[in-house]
Each structure stands twice: as C-alpha cells, then as structure tokens.
Design a protein around this motif. Structure first.
Motif, PDB file in Angstrom:
ATOM      1  N   ASP A  14       0.821  -1.213   0.000  1.00  0.00           N
ATOM      2  CA  ASP A  14       0.000   0.000   0.000  1.00  0.00           C
ATOM      3  C   ASP A  14       0.853   1.260   0.000  1.00  0.00           C
ATOM      4  O   ASP A  14       0.402   2.332  -0.426  1.00  0.00           O
ATOM      5  CB  ASP A  14      -0.918   0.021   1.232  1.00  0.00           C
ATOM      6  CG  ASP A  14      -2.023  -1.029   1.142  1.00  0.00           C
ATOM      7  OD1 ASP A  14      -2.361  -1.428   0.012  1.00  0.00           O
ATOM      8  OD2 ASP A  14      -2.526  -1.447   2.200  1.00  0.00           O
ATOM      9  N   VAL A  15       2.123   1.128   0.477  1.00  0.00           N
ATOM     10  CA  VAL A  15       2.993   2.307   0.571  1.00  0.00           C
ATOM     11  C   VAL A  15       4.314   2.106  -0.176  1.00  0.00           C
ATOM     12  O   VAL A  15       5.260   2.861   0.014  1.00  0.00           O
ATOM     13  CB  VAL A  15       3.291   2.651   2.052  1.00  0.00           C
ATOM     14  CG1 VAL A  15       2.027   3.105   2.755  1.00  0.00           C
ATOM     15  CG2 VAL A  15       3.920   1.469   2.792  1.00  0.00           C
ATOM     16  N   ILE A  16       4.385   1.078  -1.031  1.00  0.00           N
ATOM     17  CA  ILE A  16       5.610   0.825  -1.781  1.00  0.00           C
ATOM     18  C   ILE A  16       5.942   2.034  -2.656  1.00  0.00           C
ATOM     19  O   ILE A  16       5.046   2.756  -3.107  1.00  0.00           O
ATOM     20  CB  ILE A  16       5.451  -0.460  -2.622  1.00  0.00           C
ATOM     21  CG1 ILE A  16       6.819  -1.009  -3.044  1.00  0.00           C
ATOM     22  CG2 ILE A  16       4.534  -0.228  -3.819  1.00  0.00           C
ATOM     23  CD1 ILE A  16       6.766  -2.450  -3.544  1.00  0.00           C
ATOM     24  N   TYR A  17       7.221   2.278  -2.900  1.00  0.00           N
ATOM     25  CA  TYR A  17       7.656   3.542  -3.501  1.00  0.00           C
ATOM     26  C   TYR A  17       6.989   3.854  -4.833  1.00  0.00           C
ATOM     27  O   TYR A  17       6.698   5.019  -5.133  1.00  0.00           O
ATOM     28  CB  TYR A  17       9.187   3.544  -3.666  1.00  0.00           C
ATOM     29  CG  TYR A  17       9.673   2.884  -4.928  1.00  0.00           C
ATOM     30  CD1 TYR A  17       9.879   3.609  -6.093  1.00  0.00           C
ATOM     31  CD2 TYR A  17       9.913   1.508  -4.963  1.00  0.00           C
ATOM     32  CE1 TYR A  17      10.312   2.996  -7.257  1.00  0.00           C
ATOM     33  CE2 TYR A  17      10.338   0.884  -6.119  1.00  0.00           C
ATOM     34  CZ  TYR A  17      10.536   1.630  -7.260  1.00  0.00           C
ATOM     35  OH  TYR A  17      10.951   1.016  -8.414  1.00  0.00           O
ATOM     36  N   TRP A  18       6.742   2.827  -5.660  1.00  0.00           N
ATOM     37  CA  TRP A  18       6.219   3.135  -6.998  1.00  0.00           C
ATOM     38  C   TRP A  18       4.768   3.594  -6.994  1.00  0.00           C
ATOM     39  O   TRP A  18       4.282   4.103  -8.007  1.00  0.00           O
ATOM     40  CB  TRP A  18       6.417   1.978  -7.971  1.00  0.00           C
ATOM     41  CG  TRP A  18       6.093   0.591  -7.551  1.00  0.00           C
ATOM     42  CD1 TRP A  18       6.981  -0.373  -7.141  1.00  0.00           C
ATOM     43  CD2 TRP A  18       4.804  -0.046  -7.544  1.00  0.00           C
ATOM     44  NE1 TRP A  18       6.328  -1.554  -6.874  1.00  0.00           N
ATOM     45  CE2 TRP A  18       4.990  -1.380  -7.121  1.00  0.00           C
ATOM     46  CE3 TRP A  18       3.514   0.386  -7.878  1.00  0.00           C
ATOM     47  CZ2 TRP A  18       3.947  -2.292  -6.994  1.00  0.00           C
ATOM     48  CZ3 TRP A  18       2.463  -0.511  -7.751  1.00  0.00           C
ATOM     49  CH2 TRP A  18       2.669  -1.830  -7.309  1.00  0.00           C
ATOM     50  N   LYS A  19       4.094   3.481  -5.852  1.00  0.00           N
ATOM     51  CA  LYS A  19       2.732   4.028  -5.772  1.00  0.00           C
ATOM     52  C   LYS A  19       2.747   5.554  -5.933  1.00  0.00           C
ATOM     53  O   LYS A  19       1.763   6.155  -6.340  1.00  0.00           O
ATOM     54  CB  LYS A  19       2.097   3.664  -4.430  1.00  0.00           C
ATOM     55  CG  LYS A  19       1.714   2.203  -4.276  1.00  0.00           C
ATOM     56  CD  LYS A  19       0.466   1.892  -5.054  1.00  0.00           C
ATOM     57  CE  LYS A  19      -0.012   0.466  -4.824  1.00  0.00           C
ATOM     58  NZ  LYS A  19      -0.656   0.261  -3.537  1.00  0.00           N
ATOM     59  N   ASP A  20       3.893   6.173  -5.588  1.00  0.00           N
ATOM     60  CA  ASP A  20       4.003   7.633  -5.698  1.00  0.00           C
ATOM     61  C   ASP A  20       3.753   8.125  -7.115  1.00  0.00           C
ATOM     62  O   ASP A  20       3.326   9.264  -7.331  1.00  0.00           O
ATOM     63  CB  ASP A  20       5.391   8.102  -5.247  1.00  0.00           C
ATOM     64  CG  ASP A  20       5.571   7.998  -3.743  1.00  0.00           C
ATOM     65  OD1 ASP A  20       4.570   7.724  -3.046  1.00  0.00           O
ATOM     66  OD2 ASP A  20       6.698   8.190  -3.265  1.00  0.00           O
TER      67      ASP A  20
END
Length: 309
Positions: A174-180
C-alpha cells in the motif's frame, strides 16, 4: 560415446521415467529437423509490433520497449538462479551478477540510443494514442526488485511513516515507492494507469513477496560470513547500474522528449515523472548494508562512477 552406448542410454533414460523408449524413438524418426526460424519463432517475434498510428517511428518505439523487456527478462533469469539455490556459492553469485550487470549496461546503452532512434516530432504526436499506458507498468521491473531485496527497502521514508510496526506484506504494498507515481497528491486518488497495473499484477507481486521472503538476493548475501571484495563490488555495481544509472538515463530520455523546449509535458501515465524517475527522491537500494551513510545521503547526486565504485 559410440552409437550402441548412446542407444542404450536413451533406452535406459526413458525406462527410468516409466516410459516406452520406442515411442520416443518413433517420434524422433517422424519429426522434422528444427530450423532457426522455428526455434527462435522469428516470424512471430517480428510480427509483434502493432503501431496505432501511421508514424513510421512508432514501430521503432515499440521495438525499443520490447527489447527493454527482453533485457529485463535476461536479468531476471540470472537473479532467479541465485535466489533459487538454497546455498549459492560466491562463485555462482559472482558469475550470475556479472551477467546481470552486463545486461543492465546493455539496457542503459540501448536506451540512450533512443534519442537518435526516434523522431522528436513524430513521438510527440503518436504518444497521445498511448495514454494511459506507461513504462511504469513494466511488471518485470517490479519482479526484479522483489527478487533482489527485502520489501522494506522498496518503501521510501514517507511510506515508512505510514506503516505500523507489524505491517503485513500486503500493507507494505500500500505504501511501496512506486505508488508515488500513480497517486494524485492532492486528492489521494489512484490514476487509471495505476488502477490497471494493480488489477493485472498486484496479486502476483504479493504472492512473490511472500514466497521470496527470507530468500531474496539480499538475504542470500547476508548469510555469507565474509563476502569477498569481488562479490561486494559486483553487488554495488548492480545497485548502481540498476538503481542510479538506469533511472537517470530514463529521466534524460524523458526530458528530451517531454521537456526539450521547456514544455514540461505530462507523461502518458500522468505521473510527476521528474521527481519519480530521479533516484535521489526514491533512494531505492537493493543492498543498503554495502553503502556508507554518506553514499546513501548522496544517492543519485554524486559522480557515482568515481565515488561509489
């Protein structure tokens, strides 16, 4: 091995499998000799480019991305052979990392050539037909990350602030970097590009992360009591090539086609590409224990070719 011994071993091979050797020998007798084009599937391979416009360079653009995926697959093949071994030797790891580094260097050099390989004006016309597709949606890129390092290393500082002390793997995603790259910072809503990507691949990512937990390349290295200088160098080289030089080349290509004249065009996936692509923002590292605090603080900023290796 003479003819009689060869025939004897073939018969024994299939008998040990519980199979009738004569059936296989008959199959060999009736089958046609293999050809290069059948084995490589040349006709199929060369027919996989399906342009959506009449711009000639769109076909070249598709090929650039398909070759990128093939190079990523070559890297993945090598990494999976290390992680699939319960107790890989240093010799094996170094051998496989050398190949992975060579493939990554090919990827970097190949991608650099896109500046001259794709017409600027043509790209900025046919790119509109690609929305909402994005290179962000490369699943192999994510698989390589998961095989290489613990999922905790794929969460940036902002993401870590939102995690509890006992977060599950699913919560980590849910907060992995590529979600940005796929969440609107103002509304918190996911872009359609991210929604599509997660719908197709998220479950496979979570499944792999659970399967590979404790068995990543990083985990394998940490179990080696005194890794050699050569091994550490290969690991650092891969980290640098894959997580610094490759993203910087990608960023340079994006700037060339999207911001060459100060236009600051939106990417087809609607991400804040300047911030997402630069390694100094995400600070993704596969082997953090091999880097000093100064090197980590200057990730993607210093002249890494002379400073980090």
């Amino acid at each position: 091995m003479n003819q009689d011994n060869l025939l004897k071993e073939i018969i024994e091979k299939y008998q040990q499998m519980g199979e009738n050797p004569l059936t296989y020998l008959k199959g060999l007798y009736y089958s046609k000799p293999i050809t290069y084009w059948d084995y490589i599937e040349t006709d199929t391979l060369l027919s996989l480019q399906k342009p959506r416009t009449n711009y000639k360079d769109e076909e070249a653009f598709i090929l650039y991305n398909q070759i990128t995926e093939l190079l990523l697959k070559l890297i993945l093949i090598e990494i999976k052979q290390i992680t699939g071994d319960n107790n890989p030797s240093e010799e094996l790891i170094i051998k496989k990392l050398t190949r992975a580094n060579n493939y990554t260097q090919l990827l970097i050099a190949f991608f650099k050539s896109m500046k001259e390989g794709i017409n600027y004006e043509d790209y900025n016309e046919f790119r509109y037909t690609l929305t909402p597709a994005s290179g962000f949606q490369s699943a192999q890129f994510r698989y390589i990350e998961l095989y290489c390092t613990r999922i905790e290393n794929l969460i940036n500082e902002e993401g870590k602030k939102r995690l509890s002390s006992k977060s599950t793997i699913k919560e980590c995603f849910d907060v992995i970097y590529w979600k940005d790259a796929g969440v609107n910072k103002n509304t918190g809503e996911k872009t359609y590009t991210l929604q599509q990507f997660e719908e197709k691949y998220l479950e496979s990512f979570i499944t792999l992360a659970k399967k590979i937990k404790g068995k990543t390349l990083e985990d394998k290295i940490q179990r080696i009591a005194n890794p050699s200088h050569e091994l550490c160098h290969k690991l650092r080289e891969f980290d640098q090539l894959y997580n610094i030089e490759w993203p910087l080349v990608h960023l340079d290509i994006a700037k060339h086609f999207l911001d060459k004249k100060g236009e600051n065009k939106t990417s087809t996936g609607s991400s804040e590409w300047k911030k997402y692509l630069h390694p100094k923002f995400q600070r993704r590292r596969f082997f953090p224990a091999l880097w000093s605090e100064t090197e980590k603080d200057n990730w993607g900023i210093l002249n890494h070719k002379t400073t980090l290796l």
